[in-house]
Design an enzyme around this catalytic site. Structure first.
Site, PDB file in Angstrom:
ATOM      1  N   THR A 258      71.642  20.588   0.314  1.00  0.00           N
ATOM      2  CA  THR A 258      71.866  19.139   0.344  1.00  0.00           C
ATOM      3  C   THR A 258      70.676  18.478   1.009  1.00  0.00           C
ATOM      4  O   THR A 258      70.168  18.976   2.018  1.00  0.00           O
ATOM      5  CB  THR A 258      73.188  18.787   1.067  1.00  0.00           C
ATOM      6  OG1 THR A 258      74.273  19.313   0.319  1.00  0.00           O
ATOM      7  CG2 THR A 258      73.376  17.284   1.184  1.00  0.00           C
ATOM      8  N   PHE A 260      69.217  15.178   2.928  1.00  0.00           N
ATOM      9  CA  PHE A 260      69.675  14.061   3.741  1.00  0.00           C
ATOM     10  C   PHE A 260      68.506  13.112   3.963  1.00  0.00           C
ATOM     11  O   PHE A 260      67.362  13.553   4.104  1.00  0.00           O
ATOM     12  CB  PHE A 260      70.152  14.558   5.110  1.00  0.00           C
ATOM     13  CG  PHE A 260      71.375  15.434   5.042  1.00  0.00           C
ATOM     14  CD1 PHE A 260      72.633  14.901   5.236  1.00  0.00           C
ATOM     15  CD2 PHE A 260      71.260  16.799   4.786  1.00  0.00           C
ATOM     16  CE1 PHE A 260      73.768  15.702   5.165  1.00  0.00           C
ATOM     17  CE2 PHE A 260      72.388  17.608   4.714  1.00  0.00           C
ATOM     18  CZ  PHE A 260      73.642  17.053   4.905  1.00  0.00           C
TER      19      PHE A 260
END
Ligand SMILES: O=C(O)C(=O)C[C@]1(C(=O)O)C=C[C@@H](O)C=C1
Length: 357
Positions: A258, A260
């Site tokens: 992921t 960010f």
């Protein structure tokens, strides 16, 4: 006896530790002086471009046997502790504690920060906009599940800039109170985590009910109080709630990551290896997107990401989220952006920040 052999080696380690300690504190004293200089001009304490340069340099200079990435982890914490002597920055993130978002905060800022758990992505933006937090950390995109729409929508409206980026590997584990599935009748996790482990769950536990909850950390908390619940979460959350691992790394894609974004009022200066994020839209006519992007090719600026989102205004218009290599103040990027701005119906520079992959 091996203890006899260990003693002189440990004495050497003690002596080296004393030297490291003295050097660390010398470094910290200089950082304090930097802090005083910055305080005179109200300059920002956190300088992502400088930290990226320091981390790159230590990895390049590292003679080994320590691994480059481990040396970077150590220096990130050294800088974090030095920075905290100047001022401890507050960073808002999508809570609760124990989530991958919290891990992303520490990966960017080290542990000497004040982390502020927020209940939603909207709240993270609000905290950073209002100044309750110096920065916010929000998920942008998961490699298996795609973009986080709410973050993209809020980036469009916010007055904040993207000042940095963190990508972290997402490893999910199946965990329960006693480390078995004997009493388990429900598997709980955030809907994204359930989706990322779908094939594995179908293969191993096709008959156990799955329930989407607010976060993986919430699932871990539920599992810690109820032996009929198993949670899918990261191991940090598992440790926090004292759970035992039934199966580790159950996500379908072993390279699941992921990304960010670090958002704040800071406009990060150039580090020498940077990336720039922007949002564009064009009038809805043939060839418009092709023409829109032509200035990038003309000035030799590489595009590293291109994402479209419907503009939600009834017509079939789109916002394009584009990442390019380089800093907005680099000459060729600046020229390309100026031309893009002229031809786009909508143009917003989200920010330039150190390249992190
Ligand atoms: O160079 C600076 O501006 C510092 O404040 C020092 C330092 C460091 O410890 O190296 C600490 C915080 C900044 O984010 C960057 C670097």
């Amino acid at each position: 006896m091996s203890e006899d052999k260990l003693l002189p080696l440990r004495q050497q380690i003690d002596a080296i530790d004393a030297e490291i300690l003295a050097l660390l504190n010398r470094r910290a004293q200089i950082a304090q002086q930097v802090g005083h200089v910055k305080a005179e001009t109200d300059a920002p304490v956190f300088r992502p471009e400088r930290e990226a340069q320091v981390l790159l340099k230590v990895a390049e200079r590292n003679p080994g046997p320590l691994q480059g990435s481990d040396v970077q982890t150590i220096f990130r914490e050294v800088m974090s502790a030095c920075r905290a002597l100047e001022r401890r920055v507050t960073v808002a993130y999508l809570g609760p504690a124990g989530t991958f978002s919290e891990q992303a905060v520490y990966q960017q800022f080290g542990h000497a920060v004040e982390s502020l758990a927020c209940a939603s992505i909207d709240e993270v933006f609000r905290a950073a906009e209002a100044g309750t937090a110096d920065f916010g950390v929000v998920p942008v995109e998961n490699s298996s599940e795609g973009v986080i729409n709410r973050t993209l929508d809020l980036l469009l409206q916010t007055t904040l800039s993207i000042s940095g980026e963190v990508a972290i590997p997402i490893h999910h584990s199946l965990m329960s109170k006693d480390g078995t599935m004997t009493a388990v009748t429900r598997i709980c996790a955030h809907s994204q985590a359930l989706a990322q482990c779908n094939a594995w769950l179908n293969q191993h536990y096709p008959n156990i009910q799955r329930q989407a909850v607010a976060s993986n950390a919430e699932a871990a908390r539920m599992a810690s109080e109820d032996a009929t619940v198993a949670a899918i979460a990261g191991e940090v959350a598992g440790k926090k709630y004292d759970l035992q691992i039934v199966n580790a790394h159950i996500q379908d894609d072993p390279h699941n990551r992921t990304r960010f974004a670090v958002i704040g009022r800071l406009q990060t200066a150039a580090s020498g290896r940077d990336q720039t994020s922007l949002v564009l839209s064009v009038a809805n006519k043939a060839g418009a997107v092709y023409n829109l992007l032509a200035p990038l090719a003309k000035h030799g600026v590489s595009m590293t990401r291109f994402e479209s989102r419907p503009a939600r205004m009834g017509s079939w218009e789109y916002y394009f989220y584009v990442d390019v290599e380089g800093h907005a103040q680099d000459e060729k990027v600046a020229m390309a952006l100026a031309e893009l701005k002229q031809s786009a119906a909508f143009f917003k520079l989200l920010g330039s920040y150190p390249f992190s992959h």
